[in-house]
Design a protein around this motif. Structure first.
Motif, PDB file in Angstrom:
ATOM      1  N   HIS A   1      -0.496  24.570  -5.578  1.00 34.93           N
ATOM      2  CA  HIS A   1      -0.991  23.253  -6.445  1.00 34.93           C
ATOM      3  C   HIS A   1      -2.255  23.964  -7.409  1.00 34.93           C
ATOM      4  O   HIS A   1      -3.055  24.690  -7.063  1.00 34.93           O
ATOM      5  N   ALA A   2      -2.088  23.341  -8.718  1.00 40.35           N
ATOM      6  CA  ALA A   2      -2.997  23.718  -9.643  1.00 40.35           C
ATOM      7  C   ALA A   2      -3.375  22.521 -10.422  1.00 40.35           C
ATOM      8  O   ALA A   2      -2.374  21.808 -10.780  1.00 40.35           O
ATOM      9  N   GLY A   3      -4.583  22.338 -10.708  1.00 40.11           N
ATOM     10  CA  GLY A   3      -4.969  21.433 -11.570  1.00 40.11           C
ATOM     11  C   GLY A   3      -5.174  21.653 -12.990  1.00 40.11           C
ATOM     12  O   GLY A   3      -4.605  22.987 -13.308  1.00 40.11           O
ATOM     13  N   PRO A   4      -5.499  20.917 -13.932  1.00 42.66           N
ATOM     14  CA  PRO A   4      -5.527  21.191 -15.387  1.00 42.66           C
ATOM     15  C   PRO A   4      -6.486  22.612 -15.742  1.00 42.66           C
ATOM     16  O   PRO A   4      -7.512  22.863 -15.242  1.00 42.66           O
ATOM     17  N   THR A   5      -5.729  23.402 -16.644  1.00 47.10           N
ATOM     18  CA  THR A   5      -6.488  24.631 -16.903  1.00 47.10           C
ATOM     19  C   THR A   5      -7.510  24.254 -18.130  1.00 47.10           C
ATOM     20  O   THR A   5      -7.055  23.247 -18.910  1.00 47.10           O
ATOM     21  N   ARG A   6      -8.631  24.908 -17.817  1.00 47.76           N
ATOM     22  CA  ARG A   6      -9.763  24.544 -18.844  1.00 47.76           C
ATOM     23  C   ARG A   6      -9.917  26.010 -19.342  1.00 47.76           C
ATOM     24  O   ARG A   6     -10.183  26.920 -18.530  1.00 47.76           O
ATOM     25  N   ASP A   7      -9.557  26.011 -20.809  1.00 49.69           N
ATOM     26  CA  ASP A   7      -9.987  27.305 -21.432  1.00 49.69           C
ATOM     27  C   ASP A   7     -11.178  27.430 -21.942  1.00 49.69           C
ATOM     28  O   ASP A   7     -11.614  26.283 -22.734  1.00 49.69           O
ATOM     29  N   LEU A   8     -12.428  28.612 -21.837  1.00 53.63           N
ATOM     30  CA  LEU A   8     -13.628  28.521 -22.510  1.00 53.63           C
ATOM     31  C   LEU A   8     -13.133  29.308 -23.742  1.00 53.63           C
ATOM     32  O   LEU A   8     -12.982  30.752 -23.367  1.00 53.63           O
TER      33      LEU A   8
ATOM     34  N   MET B   1       0.723  -1.266  -0.047  1.00 59.85           N
ATOM     35  CA  MET B   1      -0.014   0.066  -0.147  1.00 59.85           C
ATOM     36  C   MET B   1       0.788   1.238   0.031  1.00 59.85           C
ATOM     37  O   MET B   1       1.791   1.265   0.805  1.00 59.85           O
ATOM     38  N   THR B   2       0.532   2.221  -0.742  1.00 62.93           N
ATOM     39  CA  THR B   2       1.551   3.488  -1.009  1.00 62.93           C
ATOM     40  C   THR B   2       0.526   4.546  -0.066  1.00 62.93           C
ATOM     41  O   THR B   2      -0.489   4.264  -0.034  1.00 62.93           O
ATOM     42  N   GLY B   3       1.606   5.343   0.430  1.00 61.09           N
ATOM     43  CA  GLY B   3       0.929   6.495   1.082  1.00 61.09           C
ATOM     44  C   GLY B   3       0.661   7.693   0.054  1.00 61.09           C
ATOM     45  O   GLY B   3       0.335   7.701  -1.117  1.00 61.09           O
ATOM     46  N   PRO B   4       0.073   8.836   1.024  1.00 66.87           N
ATOM     47  CA  PRO B   4      -0.385   9.950   0.253  1.00 66.87           C
ATOM     48  C   PRO B   4       0.873  10.351  -0.665  1.00 66.87           C
ATOM     49  O   PRO B   4       2.080  10.268  -0.360  1.00 66.87           O
ATOM     50  N   ARG B   5       0.723  10.858  -1.918  1.00 70.40           N
ATOM     51  CA  ARG B   5       1.713  11.519  -2.782  1.00 70.40           C
ATOM     52  C   ARG B   5       2.087  12.927  -2.235  1.00 70.40           C
ATOM     53  O   ARG B   5       1.330  13.505  -1.724  1.00 70.40           O
ATOM     54  N   THR B   6       3.488  13.066  -2.200  1.00 71.27           N
ATOM     55  CA  THR B   6       4.000  14.217  -1.705  1.00 71.27           C
ATOM     56  C   THR B   6       4.987  14.891  -2.753  1.00 71.27           C
ATOM     57  O   THR B   6       5.283  14.143  -3.869  1.00 71.27           O
ATOM     58  N   VAL B   7       5.251  16.035  -2.607  1.00 66.88           N
ATOM     59  CA  VAL B   7       6.322  16.794  -3.720  1.00 66.88           C
ATOM     60  C   VAL B   7       6.997  17.605  -2.808  1.00 66.88           C
ATOM     61  O   VAL B   7       6.730  18.294  -1.802  1.00 66.88           O
ATOM     62  N   THR B   8       8.364  17.490  -3.224  1.00 62.55           N
ATOM     63  CA  THR B   8       9.356  18.354  -2.344  1.00 62.55           C
ATOM     64  C   THR B   8       9.845  19.796  -3.326  1.00 62.55           C
ATOM     65  O   THR B   8       9.990  19.542  -4.622  1.00 62.55           O
ATOM     66  N   LEU B   9       9.465  21.014  -2.877  1.00 61.51           N
ATOM     67  CA  LEU B   9       9.706  22.246  -3.690  1.00 61.51           C
ATOM     68  C   LEU B   9      10.683  23.004  -3.036  1.00 61.51           C
ATOM     69  O   LEU B   9      10.646  23.271  -1.844  1.00 61.51           O
ATOM     70  N   ALA B  10      11.717  23.785  -3.664  1.00 57.05           N
ATOM     71  CA  ALA B  10      12.654  24.627  -3.186  1.00 57.05           C
ATOM     72  C   ALA B  10      12.002  25.929  -2.941  1.00 57.05           C
ATOM     73  O   ALA B  10      11.123  26.287  -3.971  1.00 57.05           O
TER      74      ALA B  10
ATOM     75  N   VAL C   1      10.933  22.354   0.817  1.00 52.65           N
ATOM     76  CA  VAL C   1       9.367  22.123   1.651  1.00 52.65           C
ATOM     77  C   VAL C   1       8.710  20.893   0.930  1.00 52.65           C
ATOM     78  O   VAL C   1       8.548  20.828  -0.281  1.00 52.65           O
ATOM     79  N   THR C   2       8.662  19.953   1.796  1.00 54.86           N
ATOM     80  CA  THR C   2       7.679  18.836   1.394  1.00 54.86           C
ATOM     81  C   THR C   2       6.485  18.856   1.802  1.00 54.86           C
ATOM     82  O   THR C   2       6.169  18.996   2.783  1.00 54.86           O
ATOM     83  N   LEU C   3       5.486  18.576   0.913  1.00 53.64           N
ATOM     84  CA  LEU C   3       4.021  18.864   1.279  1.00 53.64           C
ATOM     85  C   LEU C   3       3.346  17.534   0.485  1.00 53.64           C
ATOM     86  O   LEU C   3       3.373  17.316  -0.548  1.00 53.64           O
ATOM     87  N   PRO C   4       2.154  17.468   0.900  1.00 52.99           N
ATOM     88  CA  PRO C   4       1.079  16.479   0.432  1.00 52.99           C
ATOM     89  C   PRO C   4       0.763  17.331  -0.820  1.00 52.99           C
ATOM     90  O   PRO C   4       0.482  18.246  -0.852  1.00 52.99           O
ATOM     91  N   GLU C   5       0.560  16.238  -1.890  1.00 55.42           N
ATOM     92  CA  GLU C   5       0.178  16.772  -3.074  1.00 55.42           C
ATOM     93  C   GLU C   5      -1.286  16.295  -3.511  1.00 55.42           C
ATOM     94  O   GLU C   5      -1.310  14.935  -3.516  1.00 55.42           O
ATOM     95  N   PRO C   6      -2.343  16.934  -3.708  1.00 54.24           N
ATOM     96  CA  PRO C   6      -3.677  16.643  -3.916  1.00 54.24           C
ATOM     97  C   PRO C   6      -3.606  15.770  -5.219  1.00 54.24           C
ATOM     98  O   PRO C   6      -2.849  15.998  -6.049  1.00 54.24           O
ATOM     99  N   TRP C   7      -4.544  14.723  -5.135  1.00 56.63           N
ATOM    100  CA  TRP C   7      -4.862  14.135  -6.338  1.00 56.63           C
ATOM    101  C   TRP C   7      -5.130  14.840  -7.534  1.00 56.63           C
ATOM    102  O   TRP C   7      -4.671  14.452  -8.791  1.00 56.63           O
TER     103      TRP C   7
END
Length: 124
Positions: free
Chosen positions: A42-49, A1-10, A17-23
């Motif tokens: 954190h940013a999801g995919p951009t949707r252009d109208l 079983m894997t834990g929550p996804r994290t990302v480390t950003l300078a 800084v290591t923080l949880p990354e939303p799905w």
């Protein structure tokens, strides 16, 4: 079983800084290592109208986990939807209000289309 996804950003003020990354996060390919921790986002995919190759609005889910949450329209710790060129991050109620406004604007455009059709047809 894997834990929550994290990302480390300078960051320039707190180092790495290591923080949880939303799905829903699309990743951090545009991250600037000189960013402050408060500016991490954190940013999801951009949707252009788009209409006729012109972007009317761009929207994306965003979250700034370390942001000052005193101004909710600039984003914050709670996810919201960033709307450009409005330049605000909206909560669900505000997003529904924007959608209702756009519905009303669509009615105005349909009314103008009907009037124009009448005018072009020689009617009054």
């Amino acid at each position: 079983m894997t834990g929550p996804r994290t990302v480390t950003l300078a960051t320039s003020d707190h180092g790495d800084v290591t923080l949880p990354e939303p799905w829903w996060c699309s990743g951090h390919s545009h991250h600037d290592p000189l960013s402050l921790r408060a500016d991490l986002i954190h940013a999801g995919p951009t949707r252009d109208l788009v209409h006729r190759s012109q972007t009317l609005l761009s929207v994306e889910i965003v979250q700034s986990p370390y942001a000052d949450s005193s101004d909710p329209h600039l984003g914050g710790r709670t996810p919201g939807v960033s709307v450009h060129p409005l330049g605000e991050t909206l909560n669900p109620v505000e997003l529904y209000t924007l959608a209702a406004d756009l519905d009303r604007y669509a009615d105005v455009l349909r009314d103008l289309a009907d009037r124009l059709d009448t005018i072009r047809g020689g009617g009054q």
